[in-house]
Design a protein around this motif. Structure first.
Motif, short mmCIF file in Angstrom:
data_model
loop_
_atom_site.label_atom_id
_atom_site.label_comp_id
_atom_site.label_asym_id
_atom_site.label_seq_id
_atom_site.Cartn_x
_atom_site.Cartn_y
_atom_site.Cartn_z
N ALA A 18 0.83 -1.21 0.00
CA ALA A 18 0.00 0.00 0.00
C ALA A 18 0.87 1.26 0.00
O ALA A 18 0.60 2.22 -0.73
CB ALA A 18 -0.92 0.00 1.22
N CYS A 19 1.92 1.26 0.82
CA CYS A 19 2.83 2.40 0.85
C CYS A 19 3.52 2.57 -0.50
O CYS A 19 3.71 3.69 -0.99
CB CYS A 19 3.88 2.19 1.94
N SER A 20 3.90 1.45 -1.11
CA SER A 20 4.58 1.48 -2.41
C SER A 20 3.69 2.09 -3.48
O SER A 20 4.13 2.92 -4.28
CB SER A 20 5.00 0.07 -2.80
N HIS A 21 2.42 1.66 -3.52
CA HIS A 21 1.50 2.15 -4.56
C HIS A 21 1.19 3.64 -4.41
O HIS A 21 0.86 4.31 -5.39
CB HIS A 21 0.19 1.36 -4.53
N ALA A 22 1.30 4.14 -3.18
CA ALA A 22 0.98 5.55 -2.94
C ALA A 22 2.22 6.42 -2.78
O ALA A 22 2.11 7.63 -2.58
CB ALA A 22 0.11 5.67 -1.69
N GLY A 23 3.41 5.83 -2.86
CA GLY A 23 4.64 6.60 -2.71
C GLY A 23 4.86 7.11 -1.30
O GLY A 23 5.50 8.15 -1.11
N LEU A 24 4.35 6.37 -0.29
CA LEU A 24 4.50 6.79 1.10
C LEU A 24 5.84 6.30 1.64
O LEU A 24 5.93 5.32 2.40
CB LEU A 24 3.34 6.23 1.94
N VAL A 25 6.90 7.01 1.27
CA VAL A 25 8.26 6.53 1.56
C VAL A 25 8.56 6.51 3.05
O VAL A 25 9.02 5.49 3.58
CB VAL A 25 9.30 7.40 0.82
N SER A 26 8.32 7.60 3.74
CA SER A 26 8.68 7.66 5.17
C SER A 26 7.87 6.65 5.98
O SER A 26 8.42 5.97 6.87
CB SER A 26 8.46 9.07 5.72
N GLN A 27 6.57 6.52 5.67
CA GLN A 27 5.75 5.55 6.39
C GLN A 27 6.20 4.12 6.09
O GLN A 27 6.23 3.27 6.97
CB GLN A 27 4.27 5.73 6.02
N GLY A 28 6.56 3.87 4.83
CA GLY A 28 7.06 2.55 4.46
C GLY A 28 8.32 2.19 5.22
O GLY A 28 8.47 1.06 5.70
N ARG A 29 9.22 3.16 5.34
CA ARG A 29 10.45 2.91 6.10
C ARG A 29 10.13 2.55 7.55
O ARG A 29 10.73 1.65 8.14
CB ARG A 29 11.35 4.15 6.06
N GLU A 30 9.17 3.27 8.14
CA GLU A 30 8.80 3.03 9.54
C GLU A 30 8.20 1.64 9.73
O GLU A 30 8.54 0.92 10.68
CB GLU A 30 7.80 4.09 10.01
N PHE A 31 7.30 1.26 8.82
CA PHE A 31 6.68 -0.06 8.92
C PHE A 31 7.73 -1.17 8.73
O PHE A 31 7.71 -2.17 9.45
CB PHE A 31 5.57 -0.22 7.87
N PHE A 32 8.63 -0.97 7.81
CA PHE A 32 9.66 -1.97 7.54
C PHE A 32 10.55 -2.16 8.77
O PHE A 32 10.90 -3.29 9.13
CB PHE A 32 10.51 -1.55 6.34
N SER A 33 10.89 -1.07 9.42
CA SER A 33 11.72 -1.15 10.64
C SER A 33 10.96 -1.80 11.78
O SER A 33 11.53 -2.58 12.57
CB SER A 33 12.17 0.25 11.06
N SER A 34 9.65 -1.48 11.88
CA SER A 34 8.86 -2.01 13.00
C SER A 34 8.64 -3.51 12.91
O SER A 34 8.37 -4.16 13.92
CB SER A 34 7.50 -1.30 13.07
#
Length: 623
Positions: free
Chosen positions: A361-377
């Motif tokens: 979902a982050c990828s399709h919307a370009g939500l880079v910072s949120q994607g990084r946070e989810f990946f780390s979590s």
């Protein structure tokens, strides 16, 4: 065993002093066999003890077996341990009880103890031991069965075939099966299962077609085999034959068929199956409901997917994941994140699948910072080690957003080996951002390590073509030809009147080919009137401009849309499924067609869903 404070359920008459002892035994045996709950069995056991039958071998054998079948293996073992000189039937019941509970090592241990006590196993002993048996113990048991002269028994031989089949030793399973003088329904189904599981579907079908009697199990095996090996059309065709043969589907059937519908994007067929279930008493439990959510999502109908989701009384994490992934593949990023938060608030712990949905979902919307946070979590907060799919989502997110070097560094520093899909994602982003140097570096790395596939070469060719480097394109084409590498052809499908119609680029095999190409000409007229210019720069051949335009006009998705326009009523939504990523030109053209015709067009490509409506796309031109 404690038997105090237990009221027997037996009527007093069979246990009066005037009752015939055999009548009492028969009555108790009947009640033991009919016990459906542990409480009923305990009451019967108490009555047995009270009336002096505690040493009766047949009743104790039945008790031992029934306790195991009702999940009280401890009671079963306790009874066995009190049995004086247990015979092969007691030992086999003990072994079978442990096998039923998945304690196969314990079952093997009891088998060796049985041999130590001088008790010779029979065919039932081996039939029990061979259930869910790993390959190495299975081979040893095969030798033992030969030693004790029971290897030719129908049930033992079927168990051996199953043991070899489950371990992937198809040759041994087949050899044993071929030497069986008599082949039961169970043994035939076992061999069909073996073939179907490992993709030998032609061999499975030969056996299946040769069966005189087919129960629902063997139909399910064949249908699921086709579904699992990417042959959904064949699965649906066989399902229709099953209905014609008057064999009633069960839960297993609908799970496989719904998966096939999801692969094809066959919404009408999926809806029909949903209705069939409701009309024929197939319960929509959480497992079936999850399959329905998956089917509706993959068929482009999020509304019905959410209706099914909301009706589940006791959702499990798999159901939550299915709905989260459904929103993600449609690009509904905010709905995905909102549902994730709701899931966590409800007390469910995310799994690796949950994060595939969230990161997509982050990828399709370009939500880079949120994607990084989810990946780390994932690892820091939930202790989930990222898999290749999670890295793929992150590489797609970073590279499409222009963070190519960060994405490349992530791939190089992974603690697992990158697969061709991951490298292809990075190469695709190099094409998008015109980074020829990095694209060449990645391609050379893959070729040098023999990791390149057709997609690698096509993407590198794309990079050269986008830069007008036709010499580079020709070199890549030459490498593909020398290596015998074929480009995967673009294929688009559309469901009309419960039938799937498939198109390849430039296809003229369809019965309505003439009408389709007439519709294409009409579409081209509409596009010119709107001032549309074909995006010929994406054509990977050094052709004349008009030739490039002609090659774009017959892309498979355009043929499918044209067929949809001539085959459905005005205003009807057109749903297309494509095996590859939709190209820039087809994306732009589909937006215009939706505006000109007033039709909604839903397209599922390899990456995601696109909902075209009134000249715009749900992806926001970011895909």
């Amino acid at each position: 065993m404690t038997t105090t404070n237990v009221t027997p359920i037996l009527p007093p008459s069979p246990f009066t002093k005037t009752s015939h002892p055999q009548h009492s035994v028969d009555r108790l045996a009947f009640l033991i066999d009919r016990s459906k709950s542990i409480n009923h069995l305990l009451e019967t056991h108490a009555a047995l003890l009270r009336h002096g039958f505690h040493n009766h071998s047949i009743l104790n054998f039945k008790l031992q077996r029934s306790y195991a079948s009702l999940g009280r293996l401890d009671y079963s073992v306790a009874l066995f341990n009190r049995t004086h000189n247990p015979n092969v039937y007691f030992w086999t019941a003990l072994i079978n009880g442990h096998v039923q509970c998945g304690l196969h090592d314990n079952a093997i241990l009891y088998y060796t103890q049985m041999l130590t006590h001088g008790v010779q196993p029979n065919c039932f002993t081996f039939s029990s031991l061979l259930k869910s048996c790993p390959l190495e113990p299975g081979k040893a048991l095969h030798s033992q069965a030969i030693k004790f002269g029971v290897d030719s028994d129908l049930y033992v031989r079927t168990g051996l075939v199953d043991a070899y089949a489950r371990a992937g030793d198809i040759w041994s399973a087949q050899e044993l099966f071929n030497t069986m003088p008599e082949k039961s329904l169970v043994s035939l189904t076992t061999m069909i299962t073996c073939y179907a599981k490992y993709g030998e579907l032609d061999k499975a079908l030969v056996l299946f077609n040769g069966m005189e009697d087919r129960d629902v199990v063997c139909w399910n095996v064949m249908i699921d085999g086709y579904t699992q090996h990417g042959m959904p059309n064949e699965a649906l065709l066989l399902f229709r034959k099953m209905l014609s043969a008057k064999v009633k589907p069960n839960e297993i059937t609908v799970l496989s068929v719904l998966s096939a519908c999801g692969q094809l994007g066959a919404l009408d067929s999926g809806r029909w199956i949903h209705t069939y279930m409701e009309n024929n008493g197939i319960q929509v439990n959480v497992r079936v409901a999850t399959a329905l959510i998956d089917m509706y999502s993959k068929c482009g109908n999020l509304e019905d997917a959410r209706l099914v989701f909301d009706r589940i009384d006791r959702k499990d994490v798999v159901a939550w994941n299915s709905m989260i992934v459904g929103y993600a593949i449609h690009g509904c990023s905010q709905d995905t994140l909102q549902l994730f938060n709701e899931m966590c608030r409800t007390g469910y712990r995310p799994t690796d699948v949950t994060f595939i949905g969230i990161l997509s979902a982050c990828s399709h919307a370009g939500l880079v910072s949120q994607g990084r946070e989810f990946f780390s979590s994932m690892k820091d907060e939930y202790g989930i080690e990222p898999k290749i799919e999670h890295y793929g989502c992150m590489v797609n997110l970073l590279s499409r957003a222009g963070h190519l070097e960060e994405a490349y560094a992530l791939v190089k520093n992974m603690n697992i080996e990158a697969d061709p899909v991951l490298w292809g994602t990075l190469l695709g982003a190099c094409t998008l951002h015109g980074n020829i140097a990095l694209g060449e570096e990645i391609a050379e790395f893959l070729v040098s390590r023999d990791l390149a596939n057709s997609g690698t070469y096509i993407l590198l060719s794309n990079i050269y073509a986008a830069a007008g480097n036709w010499e580079g394109v020709a070199r890549v084409r030459s490498l593909m030809k020398d290596g015998g590498i074929q480009k995967e052809p673009g294929c688009s499908s559309i469901e009309v009147n419960n039938k799937i119609h498939e198109f390849l680029a430039g296809d003229r095999k369809h019965p309505k080919s003439k009408e389709i190409y007439m519709m294409l000409d009409e579409i081209n007229g509409w596009l010119k009137a709107y001032g549309y210019t074909p995006q010929t720069d994406i054509v990977l051949h050094d052709l004349e401009e008009r030739q490039k335009e002609k090659s774009l006009e017959v892309h498979s998705e355009k043929l499918a849309i044209a067929f949809g326009l001539i085959s459905t009523q005005p205003g009807t939504t057109i749903k297309i499924v494509k095996n590859l990523r939709v190209c820039v030109d087809c994306h732009a053209v589909t937006k215009l067609i939706s505006k000109i015709t007033g039709r909604k067009i839903v397209m599922r490509d390899r990456n995601r869903f696109h909902h075209f409506e009134n000249g715009s796309c749900s992806c926001g031109d970011y895909w």
